[in-house]
Design a protein around this motif. Structure first.
Motif, PDB file in Angstrom:
ATOM      1  N   TYR A 190       0.856  -1.183   0.000  1.00 32.30           N
ATOM      2  CA  TYR A 190       0.000   0.000   0.000  1.00 32.30           C
ATOM      3  C   TYR A 190       0.891   1.231   0.000  1.00 32.30           C
ATOM      4  O   TYR A 190       2.077   1.155   0.330  1.00 32.30           O
ATOM      5  CB  TYR A 190      -0.944  -0.003   1.214  1.00 32.30           C
ATOM      6  CG  TYR A 190      -0.233  -0.134   2.537  1.00 32.30           C
ATOM      7  CD1 TYR A 190      -0.081  -1.370   3.134  1.00 32.30           C
ATOM      8  CD2 TYR A 190       0.314   0.988   3.154  1.00 32.30           C
ATOM      9  CE1 TYR A 190       0.589  -1.493   4.342  1.00 32.30           C
ATOM     10  CE2 TYR A 190       0.973   0.870   4.361  1.00 32.30           C
ATOM     11  CZ  TYR A 190       1.120  -0.366   4.948  1.00 32.30           C
ATOM     12  OH  TYR A 190       1.799  -0.480   6.127  1.00 32.30           O
ATOM     13  N   ASP A 191       0.294   2.373  -0.358  1.00 31.56           N
ATOM     14  CA  ASP A 191       1.081   3.598  -0.446  1.00 31.56           C
ATOM     15  C   ASP A 191       1.210   4.291   0.908  1.00 31.56           C
ATOM     16  O   ASP A 191       2.282   4.751   1.279  1.00 31.56           O
ATOM     17  CB  ASP A 191       0.441   4.565  -1.456  1.00 31.56           C
ATOM     18  CG  ASP A 191       0.557   4.030  -2.879  1.00 31.56           C
ATOM     19  OD1 ASP A 191       1.528   3.308  -3.153  1.00 31.56           O
ATOM     20  OD2 ASP A 191      -0.335   4.314  -3.692  1.00 31.56           O
ATOM     21  N   ARG A 192       0.094   4.385   1.625  1.00 30.36           N
ATOM     22  CA  ARG A 192       0.160   5.095   2.924  1.00 30.36           C
ATOM     23  C   ARG A 192      -0.928   4.601   3.845  1.00 30.36           C
ATOM     24  O   ARG A 192      -2.035   4.261   3.406  1.00 30.36           O
ATOM     25  CB  ARG A 192      -0.038   6.586   2.677  1.00 30.36           C
ATOM     26  CG  ARG A 192       0.494   7.448   3.784  1.00 30.36           C
ATOM     27  CD  ARG A 192       0.508   8.887   3.342  1.00 30.36           C
ATOM     28  NE  ARG A 192      -0.613   9.629   3.863  1.00 30.36           N
ATOM     29  CZ  ARG A 192      -1.166  10.677   3.259  1.00 30.36           C
ATOM     30  NH1 ARG A 192      -0.720  11.105   2.101  1.00 30.36           N
ATOM     31  NH2 ARG A 192      -2.168  11.304   3.817  1.00 30.36           N
ATOM     32  N   LEU A 193      -0.588   4.551   5.111  1.00 31.04           N
ATOM     33  CA  LEU A 193      -1.552   4.136   6.125  1.00 31.04           C
ATOM     34  C   LEU A 193      -1.595   5.229   7.185  1.00 31.04           C
ATOM     35  O   LEU A 193      -0.575   5.541   7.805  1.00 31.04           O
ATOM     36  CB  LEU A 193      -1.058   2.822   6.732  1.00 31.04           C
ATOM     37  CG  LEU A 193      -2.032   1.955   7.504  1.00 31.04           C
ATOM     38  CD1 LEU A 193      -3.258   1.619   6.668  1.00 31.04           C
ATOM     39  CD2 LEU A 193      -1.337   0.674   7.938  1.00 31.04           C
ATOM     40  N   ASP A 194      -2.777   5.841   7.343  1.00 27.97           N
ATOM     41  CA  ASP A 194      -2.927   6.935   8.314  1.00 27.97           C
ATOM     42  C   ASP A 194      -3.818   6.482   9.465  1.00 27.97           C
ATOM     43  O   ASP A 194      -4.658   5.596   9.304  1.00 27.97           O
ATOM     44  CB  ASP A 194      -3.603   8.144   7.644  1.00 27.97           C
ATOM     45  CG  ASP A 194      -2.633   8.972   6.820  1.00 27.97           C
ATOM     46  OD1 ASP A 194      -1.461   8.585   6.721  1.00 27.97           O
ATOM     47  OD2 ASP A 194      -3.065  10.007   6.276  1.00 27.97           O
ATOM     48  N   TYR A 195      -3.646   7.139  10.589  1.00 33.07           N
ATOM     49  CA  TYR A 195      -4.559   6.918  11.715  1.00 33.07           C
ATOM     50  C   TYR A 195      -5.789   7.786  11.555  1.00 33.07           C
ATOM     51  O   TYR A 195      -5.680   8.963  11.201  1.00 33.07           O
ATOM     52  CB  TYR A 195      -3.899   7.346  13.022  1.00 33.07           C
ATOM     53  CG  TYR A 195      -2.884   6.387  13.565  1.00 33.07           C
ATOM     54  CD1 TYR A 195      -3.271   5.147  14.061  1.00 33.07           C
ATOM     55  CD2 TYR A 195      -1.550   6.746  13.615  1.00 33.07           C
ATOM     56  CE1 TYR A 195      -2.333   4.273  14.583  1.00 33.07           C
ATOM     57  CE2 TYR A 195      -0.601   5.881  14.135  1.00 33.07           C
ATOM     58  CZ  TYR A 195      -1.001   4.642  14.617  1.00 33.07           C
ATOM     59  OH  TYR A 195      -0.080   3.786  15.113  1.00 33.07           O
ATOM     60  N   LEU A 196      -6.950   7.214  11.808  1.00 37.27           N
ATOM     61  CA  LEU A 196      -8.159   8.014  11.985  1.00 37.27           C
ATOM     62  C   LEU A 196      -8.511   7.924  13.472  1.00 37.27           C
ATOM     63  O   LEU A 196      -7.885   7.160  14.208  1.00 37.27           O
ATOM     64  CB  LEU A 196      -9.315   7.445  11.152  1.00 37.27           C
ATOM     65  CG  LEU A 196      -9.147   7.473   9.630  1.00 37.27           C
ATOM     66  CD1 LEU A 196     -10.330   6.780   8.968  1.00 37.27           C
ATOM     67  CD2 LEU A 196      -9.041   8.902   9.118  1.00 37.27           C
ATOM     68  N   GLU A 197      -9.534   8.644  13.884  1.00 34.74           N
ATOM     69  CA  GLU A 197      -9.880   8.600  15.310  1.00 34.74           C
ATOM     70  C   GLU A 197     -10.256   7.204  15.770  1.00 34.74           C
ATOM     71  O   GLU A 197      -9.980   6.801  16.893  1.00 34.74           O
ATOM     72  CB  GLU A 197     -11.055   9.541  15.573  1.00 34.74           C
ATOM     73  CG  GLU A 197     -10.576  10.956  15.834  1.00 34.74           C
ATOM     74  CD  GLU A 197     -11.712  11.911  15.996  1.00 34.74           C
ATOM     75  OE1 GLU A 197     -12.839  11.454  16.286  1.00 34.74           O
ATOM     76  OE2 GLU A 197     -11.468  13.113  15.849  1.00 34.74           O
ATOM     77  N   ASP A 198     -10.926   6.449  14.860  1.00 36.55           N
ATOM     78  CA  ASP A 198     -11.443   5.150  15.289  1.00 36.55           C
ATOM     79  C   ASP A 198     -10.869   3.980  14.487  1.00 36.55           C
ATOM     80  O   ASP A 198     -11.498   2.944  14.373  1.00 36.55           O
ATOM     81  CB  ASP A 198     -12.976   5.148  15.169  1.00 36.55           C
ATOM     82  CG  ASP A 198     -13.417   5.487  13.747  1.00 36.55           C
ATOM     83  OD1 ASP A 198     -12.570   5.919  12.954  1.00 36.55           O
ATOM     84  OD2 ASP A 198     -14.607   5.301  13.436  1.00 36.55           O
ATOM     85  N   GLY A 199      -9.716   4.167  13.907  1.00 36.57           N
ATOM     86  CA  GLY A 199      -9.138   3.058  13.147  1.00 36.57           C
ATOM     87  C   GLY A 199      -8.115   3.549  12.134  1.00 36.57           C
ATOM     88  O   GLY A 199      -7.416   4.534  12.373  1.00 36.57           O
ATOM     89  N   LEU A 200      -8.063   2.860  10.979  1.00 38.78           N
ATOM     90  CA  LEU A 200      -7.011   3.156  10.007  1.00 38.78           C
ATOM     91  C   LEU A 200      -7.609   3.586   8.663  1.00 38.78           C
ATOM     92  O   LEU A 200      -8.694   3.153   8.291  1.00 38.78           O
ATOM     93  CB  LEU A 200      -6.160   1.904   9.777  1.00 38.78           C
ATOM     94  CG  LEU A 200      -5.504   1.302  11.011  1.00 38.78           C
ATOM     95  CD1 LEU A 200      -4.837  -0.031  10.670  1.00 38.78           C
ATOM     96  CD2 LEU A 200      -4.463   2.266  11.588  1.00 38.78           C
ATOM     97  N   GLU A 201      -6.836   4.406   7.954  1.00 35.93           N
ATOM     98  CA  GLU A 201      -7.201   4.781   6.590  1.00 35.93           C
ATOM     99  C   GLU A 201      -6.070   4.355   5.662  1.00 35.93           C
ATOM    100  O   GLU A 201      -4.908   4.721   5.884  1.00 35.93           O
ATOM    101  CB  GLU A 201      -7.399   6.300   6.469  1.00 35.93           C
ATOM    102  CG  GLU A 201      -7.718   6.730   5.041  1.00 35.93           C
ATOM    103  CD  GLU A 201      -7.785   8.246   4.863  1.00 35.93           C
ATOM    104  OE1 GLU A 201      -7.278   8.986   5.741  1.00 35.93           O
ATOM    105  OE2 GLU A 201      -8.324   8.690   3.839  1.00 35.93           O
ATOM    106  N   LEU A 202      -6.414   3.577   4.656  1.00 40.16           N
ATOM    107  CA  LEU A 202      -5.412   3.153   3.684  1.00 40.16           C
ATOM    108  C   LEU A 202      -5.528   4.054   2.458  1.00 40.16           C
ATOM    109  O   LEU A 202      -6.628   4.209   1.915  1.00 40.16           O
ATOM    110  CB  LEU A 202      -5.674   1.699   3.319  1.00 40.16           C
ATOM    111  CG  LEU A 202      -4.569   1.003   2.563  1.00 40.16           C
ATOM    112  CD1 LEU A 202      -4.423  -0.415   3.094  1.00 40.16           C
ATOM    113  CD2 LEU A 202      -4.867   0.962   1.094  1.00 40.16           C
TER     114      LEU A 202
END
Ligand code: SF4
Length: 266
Positions: A132-144
């Motif tokens: 994957y290119d990037r994995l960010d934190y969201l308030e309630d989990g992950l965003e790919l």
């Protein structure tokens, strides 16, 4: 020693679209034409964005455009002058749309990541393998986040996106013990960001699809052709009885039915 059957999101999507095209491509190993086009520019853009988000000095809140240009200079050395200019313009738009409006750049959990997961169904072990290119934190989990750099943005169908979400949901949950909440496709050319919600339902659908695939691998039964609009883009149409009146014979690949590289982990 038993090894796992390797599977990717693309493989699951191909299988779901048409079992026969899966069989041609992955079991018989028929080659598809090499990818052409401006792959070098896309690679340089992906590498620059990885460096921009990975190596930024996060004690400072927000980078200036200089930082993006510095990363681009390092990663664009093999490109033509025209591609260098084009890439720079793309990054300038990226900066204006996705960095300048923020008050601080958020540190991603990972960039240019590789992910592995395991799934055991029908007494077979599957190794899920993806990038994957990037994995960010969201308030309630992950965003790919997946960057798209093609001139013509060819979006996967909604079903393909759902399978991709389920695939990463499964693998990320095993790796980070966190749930995927969102998959986002970010077009670098138009600066559009399309986000799709993720849930455990997606994971269950992938488990069911892999389960069907497992059954077929074990029994090596007919891999049926399922004609659809996608046939127009299928590299194997010329061998396919479903769409061709006089299909060509399959080329020799050294693999035959029954010699599938399947490992039963009993
Ligand atoms: S042409 Fe259509 S039906 Fe035939 S293998 Fe390709 S996708 Fe399947």
């Amino acid at each position: 020693m038993a090894t796992s059957y390797q599977i990717t999101a693309t493989k699951i999507q191909t299988y779901h679209r048409c079992p026969q095209s899966y069989y041609f491509r992955y079991e018989l190993g028929l080659k598809t034409p090499a990818f052409f086009g401006s792959a070098a520019l896309g690679t340089a853009l992906h590498q620059s964005l990885a460096k921009i988000h990975r190596d930024w000095h996060y004690l400072d809140p927000l980078p200036q455009m200089d930082w993006l240009l510095q990363c681009w200079q390092e990663r664009s050395t093999n490109l033509s002058p025209g591609q260098v200019t084009e890439g720079q313009e793309i990054l300038e738009r990226y900066y204006q749309n996705f960095i300048a409006p923020e008050t601080a750049l958020k540190r991603p959990l990972a960039v240019e990541g590789r992910i592995k997961g395991y799934l055991r169904v029908e007494n077979l072990e599957f190794l899920l393998w993806g990038r994957y290119d990037r994995l960010d934190y969201l308030e309630d989990g992950l965003e790919l986040i997946e960057y798209k750099s093609n001139k013509e943005l060819k979006l996967p169908t909604l079903e393909e996106i759902d399978l991709q979400i389920g695939f990463y949901y499964l693998a990320l949950e095993q790796r980070y013990q966190e749930s995927l909440r969102q998959l986002s496709l970010l077009s670098l050319r138009t600066c559009e960001k399309m986000s799709f919600d993720a849930s455990a339902d997606h994971k269950e659908w992938v488990e069911a699809t892999v389960s069907q695939l497992a059954l077929r691998l074990r029994t090596d039964e007919v891999w049926e052709a399922t004609p659809s609009e996608g046939c127009a883009r299928c590299h194997y149409a010329r061998y396919c009885q479903a769409v061709s009146e006089h299909p060509e014979p399959l080329p020799e690949t050294g693999r035959t039915r029954g010699q599938i590289q399947l490992v039963l982990d009993l």
